[in-house]
Scaffold this motif. Structure first.
Motif, PDB file in Angstrom:
ATOM      1  N   ALA A 222       0.720  -1.287   0.064  1.00 14.39           N
ATOM      2  CA  ALA A 222      -0.365  -0.511  -0.102  1.00 14.39           C
ATOM      3  C   ALA A 222       1.174   0.979   0.424  1.00 14.39           C
ATOM      4  N   PHE A 223       1.947   1.479   0.725  1.00 16.10           N
ATOM      5  CA  PHE A 223       3.031   2.655   0.377  1.00 16.10           C
ATOM      6  C   PHE A 223       3.428   2.839  -0.564  1.00 16.10           C
ATOM      7  N   PHE A 224       4.413   1.255  -0.717  1.00 13.00           N
ATOM      8  CA  PHE A 224       4.499   1.838  -2.470  1.00 13.00           C
ATOM      9  C   PHE A 224       3.850   2.345  -3.521  1.00 13.00           C
ATOM     10  N   TRP A 225       2.634   1.526  -3.595  1.00 15.20           N
ATOM     11  CA  TRP A 225       1.982   2.154  -4.563  1.00 15.20           C
ATOM     12  C   TRP A 225       1.277   3.541  -3.929  1.00 15.20           C
ATOM     13  N   THR A 226       1.057   3.968  -3.544  1.00 16.99           N
ATOM     14  CA  THR A 226       0.918   5.064  -2.964  1.00 16.99           C
ATOM     15  C   THR A 226       1.662   6.332  -3.144  1.00 16.99           C
ATOM     16  N   ALA A 227       2.871   5.868  -2.857  1.00 14.77           N
ATOM     17  CA  ALA A 227       3.905   6.478  -3.633  1.00 14.77           C
ATOM     18  C   ALA A 227       4.266   6.887  -5.069  1.00 14.77           C
ATOM     19  N   VAL A 228       4.410   5.651  -5.814  1.00 16.16           N
ATOM     20  CA  VAL A 228       3.810   5.675  -7.352  1.00 16.16           C
ATOM     21  C   VAL A 228       2.972   6.523  -7.890  1.00 16.16           C
ATOM     22  N   SER A 229       1.678   6.272  -7.249  1.00 19.13           N
ATOM     23  CA  SER A 229       0.729   6.745  -7.825  1.00 19.13           C
ATOM     24  C   SER A 229       0.656   8.321  -7.776  1.00 19.13           C
TER      25      SER A 229
END
Length: 343
Positions: A222-229
């Protein structure tokens, strides 16, 4: 029936307040600019930069869909998650009261296998918290280099750190749910004022919302894809600045995007007309930009591009999911009535 009437009255009050706020925001903007400058800026803009901006926003939506898929943890195909999340975003951009969130809950209950409504609701709460954290971090980076007095910058930095620490505390509380519920029960039993409110019920629902973050794999994903988005969204905002300015600024981009994200939470007419633009202008003013026709044209363009993307992807989602507006509306109304009946 009384509850439903009270909810209707409350919605009307919120709608009226939102309309007033939007009108005041629009009036303030027009009072600060020259309309001829606004038209000149729109005429002279280099619209070619809208194309990469739109493409980046679409990629960002895929990243958001992947994050939601991880939080759902139910094996729903990314294609369907992408369609459903876009339907929700599209509705939220044009209809008030965050109806898009309820639509997402209804639509995920239709997939095979169906996702429980409570589970979907909890993932949406988690999404909001993650996005709030991302917006705070972005604003911190921007304010660190903004032309502000040292005292103002330090104050903003302190509030940002408090917000980040608060988020980490929430994760710890969710991780230790049994202990958290015991502490809440302890205070409720000893404070008469708290006994008048459904504190324990509200706390349980909130902890349900944080449940996905108590699983290490889901937390990291969740943290990774939040950062990516949000990184992709920032690239999109940065590129769009070239449509109106010779140079773009990363700090300004981060601040106006985070400001616009906060503005969405302010009551306004559907689409956040006025308040969205004013938030962008406020951010640009902090970064030293002149609030002229060019800045206003840019704010309008940012809003228009985002509305276009969410409208187009929302319509695409409706078509792909094979659901009509009437079917969705009936399903959402039925869910809301069940919620009222159970409360």
């Amino acid at each position: 029936m009384i509850v439903a009437t009270e909810q209707t009255v409350k919605k009307w009050h919120i709608g009226i307040i939102g309309a007033i706020i939007s009108l005041l925001a629009v009036a303030f903007i027009f009072a600060q600019i020259d309309l001829s400058q606004l038209m000149d800026a729109l005429t002279e803009a280099e619209y070619i930069y809208v194309v990469p901006c739109v493409l980046l926003l679409l990629v960002g939506l895929v990243a958001r869909a992947q994050r939601w898929r991880i939080l759902l943890d139910s094996g729903v195909p990314l294609r369907r998650v992408f369609n459903i999340i876009n339907i929700g975003y599209g509705i939220n951009n044009f209809i008030p009261y965050r109806i898009g969130e309820v639509a997402r809950v209804f639509l995920t209950a239709r997939v095979t296998p169906p996702v429980p409504m409570a589970k979907t609701t909890s993932t949406i709460i988690t999404e909001r918290l993650l996005d709030l954290l991302a917006v705070v971090v972005m604003a911190l980076f921007a304010l660190a280099v903004a032309p502000l007095p040292d005292g103002s910058r330090q104050t903003a930095f302190i509030f940002g750190i408090i917000a980040i620490m608060g988020f980490l505390v929430l994760i710890v509380l969710a991780w230790q749910r049994t202990l958290t519920e015991k502490l809440i029960h302890f205070f409720v039993e000893r404070i008469p004022l708290l006994q008048r409110l459904p504190i324990e019920q509200i706390a349980a629902q909130f902890l349900d919302g944080l449940a996905p973050l108590t699983r290490p794999v889901s937390l990291v994903g969740a943290f990774f894809w939040t950062a990516v988005s949000w990184t992709i969204s920032s690239f999109a905002g940065y590129v769009l600045m070239f449509a109106f300015y010779d140079e773009a600024s990363w700090a300004t981009t981060l601040l106006y995007i985070s400001s616009a994200a906060f503005a969405i939470a302010v009551p306004a007419v559907p689409g956040n007309l006025g308040t969205y633009e004013l938030s962008i202008l406020g951010a640009m003013s902090v970064m030293g930009y002149t609030l002229d026709g060019t800045a206003t044209s840019f704010a309008v363009m940012v809003h228009a591009v985002n509305l276009f993307v969410h409208a187009a992807t929302g319509i695409y989602g409706f078509v792909q999911e094979g659901v009509s507006w009437q079917q969705l509306s009936d399903g959402v109304n039925q869910m809301q009535q069940q919620t009222v009946g159970n409360s």
